[in-house]
Motif scaffolding. Structure first.
Motif, PDB file in Angstrom:
ATOM      1  N   ARG A   8       0.690  -1.226  -0.051  1.00 18.82           N
ATOM      2  CA  ARG A   8      -0.006   0.204   0.025  1.00 18.82           C
ATOM      3  C   ARG A   8       0.818   1.328  -0.027  1.00 18.82           C
ATOM      4  O   ARG A   8       2.103   1.307   0.767  1.00 18.82           O
ATOM      5  N   LEU A  27     -12.327   5.339   0.924  1.00 17.57           N
ATOM      6  CA  LEU A  27     -11.096   4.591   1.215  1.00 17.57           C
ATOM      7  C   LEU A  27     -11.296   3.352   1.344  1.00 17.57           C
ATOM      8  O   LEU A  27     -10.137   2.648   1.099  1.00 17.57           O
ATOM      9  N   ALA A  28     -12.426   2.770   1.788  1.00 19.98           N
ATOM     10  CA  ALA A  28     -12.334   1.163   1.916  1.00 19.98           C
ATOM     11  C   ALA A  28     -12.322   0.619   0.496  1.00 19.98           C
ATOM     12  O   ALA A  28     -12.010  -0.761   0.485  1.00 19.98           O
ATOM     13  N   HIS A  30     -10.298   1.018  -1.616  1.00 22.53           N
ATOM     14  CA  HIS A  30      -9.003   1.145  -1.886  1.00 22.53           C
ATOM     15  C   HIS A  30      -7.867   0.407  -0.860  1.00 22.53           C
ATOM     16  O   HIS A  30      -6.705   0.967  -0.610  1.00 22.53           O
ATOM     17  N   ALA A  31      -8.527  -0.390   0.192  1.00 20.38           N
ATOM     18  CA  ALA A  31      -7.743  -0.774   1.123  1.00 20.38           C
ATOM     19  C   ALA A  31      -6.680  -1.601   0.686  1.00 20.38           C
ATOM     20  O   ALA A  31      -5.715  -1.847   1.515  1.00 20.38           O
ATOM     21  N   ASP A  32      -6.451  -2.203  -0.424  1.00 14.70           N
ATOM     22  CA  ASP A  32      -5.270  -2.812  -0.644  1.00 14.70           C
ATOM     23  C   ASP A  32      -4.385  -2.039  -1.316  1.00 14.70           C
ATOM     24  O   ASP A  32      -3.160  -2.824  -1.672  1.00 14.70           O
ATOM     25  N   GLU A  35      -2.856   3.478   2.113  1.00 13.59           N
ATOM     26  CA  GLU A  35      -2.865   3.433   3.473  1.00 13.59           C
ATOM     27  C   GLU A  35      -2.959   4.955   3.989  1.00 13.59           C
ATOM     28  O   GLU A  35      -1.995   5.793   3.557  1.00 13.59           O
ATOM     29  N   ASP A  56      -9.439   8.245  12.435  1.00  9.53           N
ATOM     30  CA  ASP A  56      -7.883   8.652  11.707  1.00  9.53           C
ATOM     31  C   ASP A  56      -7.237   9.261  12.790  1.00  9.53           C
ATOM     32  O   ASP A  56      -7.567   9.845  13.761  1.00  9.53           O
TER      33      ASP A  56
END
Length: 387
Positions: A8, A27-28, A30-32, A35, A56
């Protein structure tokens, strides 16, 4: 210094206002690949509300954020007048930057940021990234395949209705931020919105060569809670591309809501109704040639034609308070390009070009008529799944 955590790319957000919640909500998806190292806002209350909502990490200062070990990309989500200084600070710290639109409030400002990034050996990009969405890629693929033959003309509307009459004080983001009406009116609807269409057209037809535009402030009193100095609330421009293609682009917060984009070719018309809805359909209507076809077209002008198949399903669905486009897709593409040491579809040349064209539309008095566009941009590649 590593810019990755595993596979990430590490990013950090500067600016926790209204639009930041839209980015954070994606954001979820693109969690892979992404970061989030943390966020910062100069307003402590706004920063606290955002971190309380999303959980956050909060940086104590911009300097602390820029000094974060392993940070690769600064996501600049500040208000437009602070885009340039925050971007310049991040560049000076050796960070790549993805900025909310516009990159700068003038062509000269955007160009100087690109020069600073080049000198520092970092990369720069800016929103909007709706060209990377399923709807835009479907539209572009239909154009490339010759679905409407040779393209001659584009009509694009970005009219939002009389926003100052709307109940915008109730438009609240997930972390409690009110829609920034005063800032939007002072930046101007053309600078806020034209990029959504100009980016699509540049991807499909190459750089804009000339612009002929008119802009006006039709309603000076925006009835705000505090005094504002609004920018033009109407603009209409003709954009000329190579091959004789002409696009008419209208922006306003006066005329009734209409976001149609129509691409007219010899064989028909491709139409989308909302250019920042990734799940929106692309429709094809064939050119009326017989007397019967022309009669039907006149009697039933609302007929939009058949839906063009999309190359893949949309991996998310917006609505019900969620954004209708993946705001982080441009950041992800930018970050992936940096990690792979390849050119990004969302690069600095594109951002500078969009800024120059947009300034010509909103402030035509600053340029000759018609105005030759001096910035250049390379050809954009379609998304791999849309080829």
């Amino acid at each position: 210094m590593s810019s990755r955590d595993g596979n990430r790319v590490r990013i950090a957000v500067v600016g926790c206002g209204y639009v930041a919640d839209m980015y954070r909500d994606c954001l979820a998806l693109h969690a892979d690949g992404l970061e989030l190292a943390g966020v910062y806002d100069r307003d402590p209350a706004r920063l606290a509300a955002f971190t309380r909502t999303w959980g956050d990490r909060a940086f104590g200062s911009l300097a602390e954020l820029l000094a974060e070990p392993g940070l690769a990309v600064v996501l600049n989500l500040t208000d437009p007048e602070n885009h340039a200084p925050v971007t310049r600070a991040a560049i000076a710290a050796g960070r790549h930057v993805y900025s909310e639109k516009p990159l700068g409030l003038t062509f000269g400002e955007a160009r100087s940021l690109r020069e600073a990034a080049d000198a520092a050996g970092v990369r720069l990009a800016a929103a909007p990234s709706n060209i990377l969405g399923e709807q835009a890629q479907t539209l572009w693929r239909a154009v490339r395949s010759g679905a409407v033959g040779r393209v001659r003309l584009v009509y694009a509307e970005l009219d939002d209705g009389m926003v100052h009459k709307a109940d915008y004080r109730r438009w609240i983001s997930r972390s409690g931020r009110r829609w920034p009406a005063e800032g939007e009116f002072e930046t101007g609807c053309t600078f806020e919105h034209a990029g959504y269409v100009v980016t699509l057209l540049v991807a499909m037809f190459g750089p804009v060569r000339r612009v002929t535009a008119h802009a006006a402030l039709l309603i000076p009193d925006k009835e705000c809670d505090q005094p504002v100095h609004p920018a033009p609330d109407f603009s209409c421009g003709l954009l000329e591309f190579d091959g004789g293609i002409v696009a008419r682009l209208t922006n306003s917060i006066v005329a009734p809501y209409d976001h149609r984009l129509r691409i007219v070719g010899d064989g028909g018309v491709l139409q989308v109704d909302e250019p920042w809805d990734f799940a929106g359909p692309v429709r094809l209507k064939r050119t009326a040639t017989t007397r019967l076809d022309r009669l039907i077209e006149r009697r039933f002008p609302a007929r939009k034609g058949k839906v063009v198949p999309a190359p893949r399903p949309v991996p998310f669905r917006g609505g019900r308070g969620r954004p209708t486009m993946d705001f982080l897709r441009g950041v992800r593409e930018f970050a992936d390009a940096i990690a792979a040491h390849r050119p990004s579809r969302m690069d600095a040349d594109l951002a500078v070009h969009i800024t120059e064209v947009t300034e010509m539309l909103q402030h035509p008095e600053r340029f000759p008529r018609p105005a030759p566009v001096t910035s250049q941009v390379g050809a954009m590649r379609p998304m791999d799944w849309a080829v």
